[in-house]
Design a protein around this motif. Structure first.
Motif, PDB file in Angstrom:
ATOM      1  N   ILE A   1     -15.035  57.083  28.781  1.00 51.75           N
ATOM      2  CA  ILE A   1     -13.843  56.502  28.157  1.00 51.75           C
ATOM      3  C   ILE A   1     -12.728  57.532  28.119  1.00 51.75           C
ATOM      4  O   ILE A   1     -11.581  57.250  28.463  1.00 51.75           O
ATOM      5  CB  ILE A   1     -14.164  55.965  26.744  1.00 51.75           C
ATOM      6  CG1 ILE A   1     -15.036  54.723  26.866  1.00 51.75           C
ATOM      7  CG2 ILE A   1     -12.875  55.658  25.977  1.00 51.75           C
ATOM      8  CD1 ILE A   1     -15.483  54.132  25.560  1.00 51.75           C
ATOM      9  N   ILE A   2     -13.052  58.748  27.731  1.00 51.32           N
ATOM     10  CA  ILE A   2     -12.045  59.813  27.688  1.00 51.32           C
ATOM     11  C   ILE A   2     -11.542  60.112  29.101  1.00 51.32           C
ATOM     12  O   ILE A   2     -10.331  60.219  29.330  1.00 51.32           O
ATOM     13  CB  ILE A   2     -12.595  61.078  27.008  1.00 51.32           C
ATOM     14  CG1 ILE A   2     -12.854  60.769  25.534  1.00 51.32           C
ATOM     15  CG2 ILE A   2     -11.644  62.248  27.174  1.00 51.32           C
ATOM     16  CD1 ILE A   2     -13.523  61.863  24.763  1.00 51.32           C
ATOM     17  N   THR A   3     -12.447  60.212  30.039  1.00 48.75           N
ATOM     18  CA  THR A   3     -12.076  60.511  31.423  1.00 48.75           C
ATOM     19  C   THR A   3     -11.131  59.451  31.987  1.00 48.75           C
ATOM     20  O   THR A   3     -10.191  59.777  32.716  1.00 48.75           O
ATOM     21  CB  THR A   3     -13.336  60.617  32.301  1.00 48.75           C
ATOM     22  OG1 THR A   3     -14.175  61.642  31.768  1.00 48.75           O
ATOM     23  CG2 THR A   3     -12.988  60.957  33.733  1.00 48.75           C
ATOM     24  N   SER A   4     -11.348  58.195  31.615  1.00 48.47           N
ATOM     25  CA  SER A   4     -10.490  57.119  32.131  1.00 48.47           C
ATOM     26  C   SER A   4      -9.075  57.181  31.567  1.00 48.47           C
ATOM     27  O   SER A   4      -8.175  56.510  32.058  1.00 48.47           O
ATOM     28  CB  SER A   4     -11.114  55.758  31.819  1.00 48.47           C
ATOM     29  OG  SER A   4     -11.017  55.471  30.433  1.00 48.47           O
ATOM     30  N   LYS A   5      -8.857  57.981  30.533  1.00 54.49           N
ATOM     31  CA  LYS A   5      -7.546  58.095  29.900  1.00 54.49           C
ATOM     32  C   LYS A   5      -6.813  59.377  30.302  1.00 54.49           C
ATOM     33  O   LYS A   5      -5.802  59.721  29.730  1.00 54.49           O
ATOM     34  CB  LYS A   5      -7.693  58.020  28.383  1.00 54.49           C
ATOM     35  CG  LYS A   5      -8.247  56.673  27.934  1.00 54.49           C
ATOM     36  CD  LYS A   5      -8.398  56.610  26.450  1.00 54.49           C
ATOM     37  CE  LYS A   5      -9.013  55.310  26.007  1.00 54.49           C
ATOM     38  NZ  LYS A   5      -8.264  54.124  26.330  1.00 54.49           N
ATOM     39  N   ILE A   6      -7.322  60.061  31.292  1.00 49.44           N
ATOM     40  CA  ILE A   6      -6.692  61.283  31.778  1.00 49.44           C
ATOM     41  C   ILE A   6      -5.923  60.961  33.056  1.00 49.44           C
ATOM     42  O   ILE A   6      -6.460  60.364  33.981  1.00 49.44           O
ATOM     43  CB  ILE A   6      -7.733  62.392  32.021  1.00 49.44           C
ATOM     44  CG1 ILE A   6      -8.399  62.778  30.698  1.00 49.44           C
ATOM     45  CG2 ILE A   6      -7.085  63.609  32.677  1.00 49.44           C
ATOM     46  CD1 ILE A   6      -9.542  63.759  30.829  1.00 49.44           C
ATOM     47  N   TYR A   7      -4.664  61.360  33.075  1.00 51.12           N
ATOM     48  CA  TYR A   7      -3.784  61.114  34.215  1.00 51.12           C
ATOM     49  C   TYR A   7      -3.342  62.446  34.803  1.00 51.12           C
ATOM     50  O   TYR A   7      -3.331  63.468  34.116  1.00 51.12           O
ATOM     51  CB  TYR A   7      -2.543  60.318  33.782  1.00 51.12           C
ATOM     52  CG  TYR A   7      -2.894  58.997  33.155  1.00 51.12           C
ATOM     53  CD1 TYR A   7      -3.074  57.863  33.931  1.00 51.12           C
ATOM     54  CD2 TYR A   7      -3.059  58.885  31.779  1.00 51.12           C
ATOM     55  CE1 TYR A   7      -3.407  56.644  33.353  1.00 51.12           C
ATOM     56  CE2 TYR A   7      -3.391  57.676  31.187  1.00 51.12           C
ATOM     57  CZ  TYR A   7      -3.573  56.563  31.979  1.00 51.12           C
ATOM     58  OH  TYR A   7      -3.904  55.372  31.414  1.00 51.12           O
ATOM     59  N   TYR A   8      -2.957  62.428  36.051  1.00 57.85           N
ATOM     60  CA  TYR A   8      -2.466  63.625  36.725  1.00 57.85           C
ATOM     61  C   TYR A   8      -0.960  63.457  36.917  1.00 57.85           C
ATOM     62  O   TYR A   8      -0.515  62.666  37.748  1.00 57.85           O
ATOM     63  CB  TYR A   8      -3.187  63.790  38.069  1.00 57.85           C
ATOM     64  CG  TYR A   8      -3.050  65.155  38.678  1.00 57.85           C
ATOM     65  CD1 TYR A   8      -3.667  66.260  38.097  1.00 57.85           C
ATOM     66  CD2 TYR A   8      -2.306  65.344  39.828  1.00 57.85           C
ATOM     67  CE1 TYR A   8      -3.544  67.517  38.663  1.00 57.85           C
ATOM     68  CE2 TYR A   8      -2.181  66.593  40.404  1.00 57.85           C
ATOM     69  CZ  TYR A   8      -2.800  67.674  39.812  1.00 57.85           C
ATOM     70  OH  TYR A   8      -2.683  68.929  40.361  1.00 57.85           O
ATOM     71  N   ILE A   9      -0.186  64.170  36.090  1.00 55.24           N
ATOM     72  CA  ILE A   9       1.270  64.066  36.114  1.00 55.24           C
ATOM     73  C   ILE A   9       1.840  65.481  36.120  1.00 55.24           C
ATOM     74  O   ILE A   9       1.402  66.333  35.355  1.00 55.24           O
ATOM     75  CB  ILE A   9       1.784  63.294  34.883  1.00 55.24           C
ATOM     76  CG1 ILE A   9       1.169  61.891  34.834  1.00 55.24           C
ATOM     77  CG2 ILE A   9       3.312  63.220  34.891  1.00 55.24           C
ATOM     78  CD1 ILE A   9       1.447  61.128  33.556  1.00 55.24           C
TER      79      ILE A   9
ATOM     80  N   GLU B   1       8.891  58.882  36.433  1.00 52.50           N
ATOM     81  CA  GLU B   1       7.442  59.012  36.188  1.00 52.50           C
ATOM     82  C   GLU B   1       6.926  57.810  35.409  1.00 52.50           C
ATOM     83  O   GLU B   1       5.862  57.267  35.716  1.00 52.50           O
ATOM     84  CB  GLU B   1       7.153  60.294  35.398  1.00 52.50           C
ATOM     85  CG  GLU B   1       7.415  61.561  36.175  1.00 52.50           C
ATOM     86  CD  GLU B   1       7.473  62.798  35.302  1.00 52.50           C
ATOM     87  OE1 GLU B   1       7.192  63.887  35.840  1.00 52.50           O
ATOM     88  OE2 GLU B   1       7.802  62.700  34.092  1.00 52.50           O
ATOM     89  N   PHE B   2       7.700  57.380  34.422  1.00 55.67           N
ATOM     90  CA  PHE B   2       7.314  56.237  33.604  1.00 55.67           C
ATOM     91  C   PHE B   2       7.265  54.963  34.441  1.00 55.67           C
ATOM     92  O   PHE B   2       6.296  54.198  34.382  1.00 55.67           O
ATOM     93  CB  PHE B   2       8.289  56.095  32.443  1.00 55.67           C
ATOM     94  CG  PHE B   2       7.952  54.995  31.475  1.00 55.67           C
ATOM     95  CD1 PHE B   2       6.658  54.772  31.047  1.00 55.67           C
ATOM     96  CD2 PHE B   2       8.952  54.200  30.960  1.00 55.67           C
ATOM     97  CE1 PHE B   2       6.350  53.769  30.144  1.00 55.67           C
ATOM     98  CE2 PHE B   2       8.668  53.200  30.050  1.00 55.67           C
ATOM     99  CZ  PHE B   2       7.367  52.981  29.643  1.00 55.67           C
ATOM    100  N   ASP B   3       8.287  54.742  35.259  1.00 52.81           N
ATOM    101  CA  ASP B   3       8.314  53.560  36.125  1.00 52.81           C
ATOM    102  C   ASP B   3       7.148  53.572  37.104  1.00 52.81           C
ATOM    103  O   ASP B   3       6.518  52.539  37.354  1.00 52.81           O
ATOM    104  CB  ASP B   3       9.631  53.476  36.892  1.00 52.81           C
ATOM    105  CG  ASP B   3      10.822  53.173  35.998  1.00 52.81           C
ATOM    106  OD1 ASP B   3      10.617  52.713  34.846  1.00 52.81           O
ATOM    107  OD2 ASP B   3      11.966  53.414  36.440  1.00 52.81           O
ATOM    108  N   ASN B   4       6.856  54.731  37.665  1.00 50.43           N
ATOM    109  CA  ASN B   4       5.743  54.861  38.596  1.00 50.43           C
ATOM    110  C   ASN B   4       4.414  54.543  37.908  1.00 50.43           C
ATOM    111  O   ASN B   4       3.582  53.825  38.454  1.00 50.43           O
ATOM    112  CB  ASN B   4       5.712  56.275  39.184  1.00 50.43           C
ATOM    113  CG  ASN B   4       4.638  56.440  40.229  1.00 50.43           C
ATOM    114  OD1 ASN B   4       4.370  55.526  41.003  1.00 50.43           O
ATOM    115  ND2 ASN B   4       4.021  57.603  40.256  1.00 50.43           N
TER     116      ASN B   4
END
Length: 87
Positions: A11-19, A64-67
């Motif tokens: 669950i935690i891993t699914s909430k990690i993004y690369y930005i 970034e938000f739109d993407n």
């Protein structure tokens, strides 16, 4: 006996993004994990900004938000028009 909250790794891993070449979690996901409203989390961060190192948090720019929004079902963002904070 302590009341501990255990959150599965997936669950935690699914909430990690690369930005911006960084692994981050977004404010709404952190708020959900801490069981508070996103606006409450953001308000507390802004009120206590001096407690956070400069490289600890940033706000997504509009592109970034739109993407990010285009990658997900728009309804999952709850109609928010403000760019999230990334931690």
């Amino acid at each position: 006996m302590k009341n501990e909250l255990s959150i599965p790794d997936d669950i935690i891993t699914s909430k990690i993004y690369y930005i911006r070449e960084q692994k981050v979690m977004l404010d709404r996901d952190l708020a959900e994990l801490y069981q508070v409203e996103t606006k409450q989390l953001k308000r507390q961060v802004r009120r206590n900004i001096e407690r956070f190192p400069e490289d600890f948090m940033f706000e997504l720019n509009q592109q970034e938000f739109d993407n990010l929004r285009s990658q997900f079902d728009t309804s999952s963002w709850g109609g928010t028009r403000y760019a999230p904070m990334a931690f």
